[in-house]
Scaffold this motif. Sequence first.
Motif, PDB file in Angstrom:
ATOM      1  N   ASP A 123     -13.193  -3.934  -3.099  1.00 12.15           N
ATOM      2  CA  ASP A 123     -13.448  -5.336  -2.762  1.00 12.15           C
ATOM      3  C   ASP A 123     -14.751  -5.861  -3.351  1.00 12.15           C
ATOM      4  N   ASN A 160      -2.973  -3.400  -5.439  1.00 14.53           N
ATOM      5  CA  ASN A 160      -2.681  -2.362  -4.447  1.00 14.53           C
ATOM      6  C   ASN A 160      -3.606  -1.154  -4.505  1.00 14.53           C
ATOM      7  N   LEU A 161      -4.891  -1.398  -4.767  1.00 12.46           N
ATOM      8  CA  LEU A 161      -5.855  -0.301  -4.668  1.00 12.46           C
ATOM      9  C   LEU A 161      -6.024   0.033  -3.191  1.00 12.46           C
ATOM     10  N   PHE A 162      -6.466   1.270  -2.917  1.00  9.26           N
ATOM     11  CA  PHE A 162      -6.694   1.660  -1.534  1.00  9.26           C
ATOM     12  C   PHE A 162      -8.092   1.184  -1.125  1.00  9.26           C
ATOM     13  N   PRO A 163      -8.183   0.247  -0.172  1.00  5.99           N
ATOM     14  CA  PRO A 163      -9.457  -0.431   0.090  1.00  5.99           C
ATOM     15  C   PRO A 163     -10.533   0.460   0.701  1.00  5.99           C
ATOM     16  N   HIS A 164     -10.110   1.559   1.346  1.00 13.58           N
ATOM     17  CA  HIS A 164     -11.094   2.409   2.015  1.00 13.58           C
ATOM     18  C   HIS A 164     -11.633   3.496   1.102  1.00 13.58           C
ATOM     19  N   VAL A 201      -9.679  -8.051   1.516  1.00 13.44           N
ATOM     20  CA  VAL A 201      -8.735  -7.593   0.499  1.00 13.44           C
ATOM     21  C   VAL A 201      -7.313  -7.972   0.896  1.00 13.44           C
ATOM     22  N   ARG A 249     -15.959   0.068   5.162  1.00 15.52           N
ATOM     23  CA  ARG A 249     -15.284  -1.054   4.519  1.00 15.52           C
ATOM     24  C   ARG A 249     -14.545  -1.951   5.495  1.00 15.52           C
ATOM     25  N   TYR A 271     -16.587   0.178  -4.207  1.00 12.26           N
ATOM     26  CA  TYR A 271     -15.344  -0.075  -3.475  1.00 12.26           C
ATOM     27  C   TYR A 271     -14.595  -1.251  -4.107  1.00 12.26           C
ATOM     28  N   GLN A 306       0.839  -1.199   0.000  1.00  9.84           N
ATOM     29  CA  GLN A 306       0.000   0.000   0.000  1.00  9.84           C
ATOM     30  C   GLN A 306       0.877   1.253   0.000  1.00  9.84           C
TER      31      GLN A 306
END
Lengths: 233, 243
Positions: free
Chosen positions: B137, B89-93, A226, A219, B135, A120
């Motif tokens: 996910d 590596n996407l930002f999950p939030h 994820v 989330r 989102y 990240q």
Amino acid sequence: MQYQFQFNSVLAESGFIMQGILLTIYLSIGSIILGSIIAILFSALRANGPRWVGGLVDVYVELLRNTPFLVQLFIIFFGLPSIGIRLTADQAALLAMTLNLAAYSTEIIRAGVDSIHRSQIEAGLSLAMTKRQIFQHVIIVPAIAKVWPALSSQFVLMLLASSICSFISVQELSGVTAIIEQRTFRSFESYIVATLLYLVLALTLKVGLLGLGRLIFPRVSGLSRVQVKGEAA
Amino acid sequence: MSAVHIENVHKSFGKLEVLKGVSLTVEAGQVVAIIGRSGSGKSTLLRCINGLETIQSGRIEVVGHTVTYTDEKLRALRKDVGIVFQSYNLFPHLTVGQNIMLAPRITKGVPKEEARAQAEKVLAQVGLSEKFDVYPDNLSGGQQQRVAIARSLAMQPKVMLFDEVTSALDPELTGEVLLVMEELARGGMTMLLVTHEMNFARSVADFTVFMHQGKVWEMGPSEELFSHPKTPELAAFVKSTLK
């Protein structure tokens, strides 16, 4: 055992009890908000600041986490006047609770920050972000989301520990209960009432924090999934 | 001036030398595939190009930037060089739209409206316009990877790096990602891709580089390289991947 419960004289003080409840709520919410802000700042300093600043944060955290809250409270209320810093009992209580909670929260948030996968951070770097921007936009929200349950229970513990502030004559729920006990000589009844009220306060806070978590971190459940996928890859 | 110029690069992790004097030049608009066995140094080489890994000696120049390890120089470089990773590596939030708009807004100061328009454009380019407010996910792996490509494109890079971007995907999803990349290549984007998709390398890449034991072992126009390998190592590698 032939004890006759008599709650009347205790309940006659309901107005006074309400004052105590309000002060407990004020001290708890106040220290949660202020303590969290400090904890986030400290976490940022520890993640991105110069090494010696991170070291200072570590010293602070260990100092506060390895000494009794009562002693911290006494230092602030009875000790600080010696160097010219005079606080009212309520101010001293809020300060002690804030500093204490900040230390525990910093440690909890650190676990969350550590749990954020290196990839990240690389994604943020690759998009030309600064380390500070990465902390602010990429790391901190998922980090807090991950430790939200632990953070919530720490907040509840602080609410309960606020009762210790009655030692310096703060008239929060435990403080007013002690006074009512002296006025009515109904010790058992007084503390049964206090117990039930603390229970209600703690459970309400717990449910409130759960709801708040769902609101701020929609989330949360998704995050863990994820993460698992990313690591399997 | 060439888009990417790599000159005699050496890179070690501790005592392990992974790049042993690599030189490579990529002209603007070219698509170059880097192939080779695991551990041959191909991913490391790619990550050196945008400074995610530091090199011990040699020189890397990318669209006018010499790779230099100060925060400021690296940021300037990375504004011009996009990279897409194997694990998305996407930002999950953040929603898909927010994922794409974040970097242009905070690193380039692009105004909100403009960032949004740009995000919608690149999302359309990868065929996911309807996923703007979703989102990550809630997307399939292939869709997530296409969003990751879009996120890089929103920075308007001059060079795009792809680090085994389809390795985590099943064959069905691999296809949709490769299609997007092929489209990009046709649009004239300078691309370097580390890949195990030999057919893709053969048909889309102008040149293919075969890395072996930390060196560029053999390189040439893709079609020729695959049909007439000169070294026994490449011949063996090509044969093993055809199975």
